[in-house]
Design an enzyme around this catalytic site. Structure first.
Site, short mmCIF file in Angstrom:
data_model
loop_
_atom_site.label_atom_id
_atom_site.label_comp_id
_atom_site.label_asym_id
_atom_site.label_seq_id
_atom_site.Cartn_x
_atom_site.Cartn_y
_atom_site.Cartn_z
N LYS A 67 1.05 -1.30 -0.17
CA LYS A 67 -0.04 0.38 0.30
C LYS A 67 1.03 1.41 -0.29
CE LYS A 67 -2.16 1.50 3.14
NZ LYS A 67 -3.30 1.40 4.93
N ARG A 111 -10.52 -1.25 7.75
CA ARG A 111 -9.58 -1.92 8.08
C ARG A 111 -9.41 -1.63 9.39
NH1 ARG A 111 -4.49 1.09 8.60
NH2 ARG A 111 -2.75 0.17 7.52
N GLY A 215 -5.24 6.85 17.07
CA GLY A 215 -4.29 8.60 16.19
C GLY A 215 -3.23 8.15 15.92
N ALA A 216 -2.29 8.24 17.29
CA ALA A 216 -0.82 8.34 16.31
C ALA A 216 -0.70 7.08 15.85
CB ALA A 216 -0.46 7.66 18.40
N SER A 287 -2.34 0.95 18.16
CA SER A 287 -2.89 0.87 17.25
C SER A 287 -1.89 2.18 16.30
CB SER A 287 -4.08 0.52 16.20
OG SER A 287 -4.16 0.98 15.23
N1 NAD Z 1 -4.11 3.23 13.35
C1 NAD Z 1 -4.46 3.30 12.61
O1 NAD Z 1 -4.49 1.95 11.41
C2 NAD Z 1 -4.65 4.53 11.44
C3 NAD Z 1 -5.46 4.97 10.36
C4 NAD Z 1 -5.55 6.07 9.68
C5 NAD Z 1 -5.40 6.89 10.28
N2 NAD Z 1 -4.69 6.97 11.32
C6 NAD Z 1 -4.41 7.94 12.10
O2 NAD Z 1 -5.87 8.36 13.06
C7 NAD Z 1 -5.39 9.29 13.03
C8 NAD Z 1 -7.37 10.73 12.96
O3 NAD Z 1 -7.17 10.21 10.95
P1 NAD Z 1 -8.65 10.28 10.25
O4 NAD Z 1 -8.87 10.22 9.14
O5 NAD Z 1 -9.92 10.25 11.28
O6 NAD Z 1 -8.50 12.31 9.83
P2 NAD Z 1 -9.99 13.40 9.50
O7 NAD Z 1 -8.96 14.81 9.97
O8 NAD Z 1 -10.82 13.11 9.44
O9 NAD Z 1 -10.49 13.48 11.64
C9 NAD Z 1 -9.39 13.47 12.80
C10 NAD Z 1 -10.04 14.43 13.87
O10 NAD Z 1 -10.10 15.18 14.97
C11 NAD Z 1 -10.06 16.18 15.24
N3 NAD Z 1 -9.46 16.56 16.16
C12 NAD Z 1 -7.90 16.57 15.83
N4 NAD Z 1 -7.39 17.49 16.80
C13 NAD Z 1 -7.89 17.42 18.20
C14 NAD Z 1 -8.12 17.78 20.02
N5 NAD Z 1 -6.77 17.59 19.82
N6 NAD Z 1 -8.60 16.64 20.04
C15 NAD Z 1 -10.01 16.57 19.61
N7 NAD Z 1 -9.82 16.29 18.05
C16 NAD Z 1 -9.06 16.50 17.38
C17 NAD Z 1 -10.45 16.74 13.90
O11 NAD Z 1 -10.67 18.01 14.37
C18 NAD Z 1 -11.16 15.76 13.41
O12 NAD Z 1 -12.81 16.21 13.05
C19 NAD Z 1 -4.70 10.45 11.95
O13 NAD Z 1 -3.44 10.66 12.92
C20 NAD Z 1 -3.88 9.29 11.01
O14 NAD Z 1 -2.44 9.74 10.85
C21 NAD Z 1 -4.46 5.53 12.08
#
Ligand code: NAD
Length: 320
Positions: A67, A111, A215-216, A287
């Site tokens: 990917k 996923r 998120g991290a 995760s």
């Molecule tokens: N673990 C995994 O497998 C995996 C997979 C995909 C994405 N991610 C990560 O997940 C995170 C979110 O991705 P997404 O696609 O949902 O992004 P997104 O932009 O669609 O949504 C993130 C949301 O978090 C909110 N936000 C930001 N900072 C904040 C804070 N301090 N307190 C409260 N809310 C806050 C934003 O306003 C937004 O609505 C990213 O860091 C991304 O890299 C992880």
């Protein structure tokens, strides 16, 4: 043999969370048993563009693939585009023929949602009643839909630093927009923000809670008060990735948390090689997102596309 091109619309017409959850669970179990091949993901940081790319190759159950995906947190505000977008190449491991090239944006979301729900089932208490979503973006949506596949009748509390985003999320998907503190007092919490500082405090989390820290997924990212990790049973998705870029990466660097305290990988717990929850402890699933999760879903999509005649077959590589 031709290569099947599958657009996002094609993938959307095939992929369901009902299919994604068991496929991702099998991928974790294979990883736990050491039956998958998955080099660490490669990061291409692009600070000038406010984001990064990741290359994620893996082999699992006869399927090989890679990917190419990104994280550009500024995309929605700057360009009106999703923060995460991707392309997946599925290959025949025997001949190296490219079987399919498909949109991986939905794949990534499904996923990720499925992994959260699989972890909640493996590590959470039985019969959860409340689900707290911290961050109400793309990943939160799929986390909610996956939890609804696995658990019945969950009350959903969502929070976001943009109150209107949480409000809209709650109205569209059925839930209540609340404060970060209130969403943290649920039986299951999923954090899905790009935060680089703790946003869930130790005092807010009740005994017996299961947290999916989603998120991290890059160095310097962090969502949980490190005191939560210190008090919890912490389960990671992969040793290399979690230490480099997972929820534990910052506290390991600062010394607020010790690597030796990490309990197991999720795959080890699912495969029955390590014990899961014992009682009323807090459990955390850290995760970062594994390439085998993507391969597992890409295979599901490819097989269904062939059966249903979806996609466009092209001569992409000579002799493929
Ligand atoms: N673990 C995994 O497998 C995996 C997979 C995909 C994405 N991610 C990560 O997940 C995170 C979110 O991705 P997404 O696609 O949902 O992004 P997104 O932009 O669609 O949504 C993130 C949301 O978090 C909110 N936000 C930001 N900072 C904040 C804070 N301090 N307190 C409260 N809310 C806050 C934003 O306003 C937004 O609505 C990213 O860091 C991304 O890299 C992880």
């Amino acid at each position: 043999m031709k290569t099947l091109i599958l657009t996002q619309r094609d993938v959307a017409s095939i992929l369901t969370m009902e299919a994604a959850v068991p496929a991702v669970e099998r991928a974790f179990a294979a990883h736990g048993r050491g039956q998958a091949i998955m080099p660490a993901k490669v990061y291409l940081p692009l600070e000038d563009f406010g984001g990064d790319f990741r290359a994620m190759p893996a082999y699992f159950e006869g399927s090989a693939g890679v990917k190419w995906v990104n994280s550009h947190p500024g995309n929605p505000a700057k360009h009106g585009l999703p923060a995460v977008r991707g392309v997946f190449i599925l290959s025949d491991p025997a001949t190296a023929a490219p079987l399919a090239v498909m949109d991986a944006t939905l794949l990534t979301a499904y996923r990720t949602g499925a992994a959260g729900a699989v972890a909640s089932r493996a590590l959470g208490k039985k019969g959860p009643k409340t689900l707290g979503l911290i961050g109400s973006g793309v990943q939160a949506r799929v986390l909610l839909s996956a939890h609804r596949v696995v658990f019945q009748g969950l009350e959903v509390l969502c929070a976001d630093k943009q109150a209107d985003v949480a409000q809209r999320f709650a109205q569209q998907l059925g839930g209540r927009a609340v404060s970060l503190e209130e969403a943290s007092a649920c039986d299951i919490i999923c954090t899905a923000t790009p935060s680089r500082a703790p946003i869930v405090m130790r005092e807010w989390v009740r005994p017996g809670t299961h947290i999916n820290a989603m998120g991290a997924d890059g160095p310097g990212k962090q969502e949980l008060d490190p005191r939560i990790l210190v008090d919890a049973m912490v389960v990671i998705d992969d040793w290399h990735q979690a230490v480099e870029s997972g929820e534990v990466n910052v506290p390991l660097h600062t010394g607020a948390y010790a690597k030796g305290k990490i309990h197991a990988t999720l795959g080890e717990v699912i495969a029955g090689l390590r014990p899961g929850r014992k009682g009323d402890e807090i459990t955390v699933f850290d995760s970062t997102g594994l390439a085998i999760q993507d391969v597992a879903l890409a295979r599901v999509v490819f097989d269904a596309a062939k059966t249903r005649g979806i996609g466009q077959a092209v001569e992409l590589v000579a002799g493929a």
